[in-house]
Design a protein around this motif. Structure first.
Motif: not given
Length: 350
Positions: A102-114, A216-218, A231-238, A265-270
């Motif tokens: 769950r932590q890994m997914y939230m980070m990946n989602e955060s990166k994708n949105n960013a 899951d989006e690519k 080494k980073i978990g969660g979405p707060s770095a977005g 956090t950052i959404s896909a719309s900013g």
């Protein structure tokens, strides 16, 4: 006299053993405290666009560890050390594997949105492709638990592919508990399929597989980008990721030579979203020498106030913490990525 010395040795050994055992006696709490402020220039790689900034953008972390009877007591007296019940950190019956996924997914989602936000703002190519259903957790009591695991990717069901998790859920709900569906999925990078019996999810008799899931989006982008977030978990770095990425495409230094930290956090719309532990992150950012700290200027809803009348926005709490620790670091409220960019564009170096 000799017997007295022997008894003293025995008592000392018993006390030592008891003290050691205390370190391993679990209590149902986690301890959080200020972590670190990590510069993003070394974590983000954009092909053909190296960082030439004189200042820096940093994400801010919170350190978290399971408590024992000693650290539990110590945390009650140390400033900006918080105790959180395990049930507030983890979902019910969530395993270590499922929590980490769950932590890994939230980070990946955060990166994708960013990446989406930054690339679009910079006029760069970015395409989003739907890949399937990402399994976050599986109920241990359902037939699917024999096959599916946290981290698996469901690509089709009954030979049908979907464009969103909503379509997937609607199809499964059209079935009945006890029906068999063929599920195509990827487990540990290997394609697999299984015939899975649907279970009853509620008293209404709603059919389901018994998993929690997300889309899951690519992303396909040009130029290529990689972000080291292992080494980073969660979405707060977005938010901070989006600023670092965007800055790589500019001819001027967006930092203006200033050390900038922040969270959100950052959404896909900013849109910039609320995070937890804002006070601890302000402390960590101040210790790192940051001069500016971006804090989510989120809206506190009536429901949030009803649940806790003392609830404040991230920005309000960050301002209070900055005042309490007597820092000169400027706390800047932001609701969107563009607000943060606009503030930095107007920033003047002294």
């Amino acid at each position: 006299m000799q017997k007295q010395r022997q008894w003293k040795k025995i008592i000392a050994i018993v006390l030592l053993v008891c003290i050691i055992i205390g370190f391993f006696i679990p209590v149902p709490y986690y301890i959080t405290k200020p972590g670190s402020a990590d510069e993003l220039s070394s974590l983000v790689r954009v092909k053909g666009h190296e960082s030439e900034a004189q200042g820096s953008f940093s994400l801010v972390t919170i350190a978290m560890a399971k408590a024992n009877i000693y650290t539990y007591g110590l945390a009650k007296f140390l400033p900006y050390h918080e105790l959180e019940m395990e049930s507030d950190v983890r979902y019910e019956d969530e395993s270590d594997e499922e929590y980490n996924v769950r932590q890994m997914y939230m980070m990946n989602e955060s990166k994708n949105n960013a990446i989406q936000v930054a690339y679009k703002a910079a006029g760069q190519k970015v395409e989003v492709k739907y890949d399937g259903i990402y399994v976050m957790s599986v109920k241990s009591s359902v037939p699917a638990a024999e096959y599916l695991h946290a981290g698996d990717l469901i690509t089709a069901i009954d030979e049908k592919t979907f464009q969103s998790s909503n379509e997937f859920i609607a199809y499964v709900k059209s079935k009945k508990p006890g029906d068999i569906v063929r599920v195509n999925y990827v487990h540990e990078k290997k394609k697999r399929e299984a015939d899975i019996k649907l279970t009853k999810l509620d008293k209404k008799g709603t059919a389901g597989i018994g998993i929690t899931l997300v889309d899951d989006e690519k992303l396909t982008v040009e130029p290529k980008i990689s972000i080291d977030s292992e080494k980073i978990g969660g979405p707060s770095a977005g938010l901070m990721f989006s600023l670092e990425i965007y800055s790589r495409f500019l001819e001027t230094d967006l930092t203006n030579g200033v050390k900038i930290a922040g969270t959100g956090t950052i959404s896909a719309s900013g849109e910039v979203g609320r995070i937890g532990g804002i006070d601890q992150k302000v402390v960590a950012a101040d210790k790192s020498g940051a001069k500016i700290f971006f804090a989510p200027n989120d809206t506190v809803t009536a429901e949030m106030k009803k649940a806790d009348s003392k609830t404040k926005s991230n920005y309000e709490e960050a301002k209070e913490t900055a005042k309490a620790i007597d820092t000169n670091m400027k706390i800047v409220p932001v609701k969107t990525f563009q607000e943060a960019v606009s503030y930095l564009e107007k920033l003047k170096t002294k």
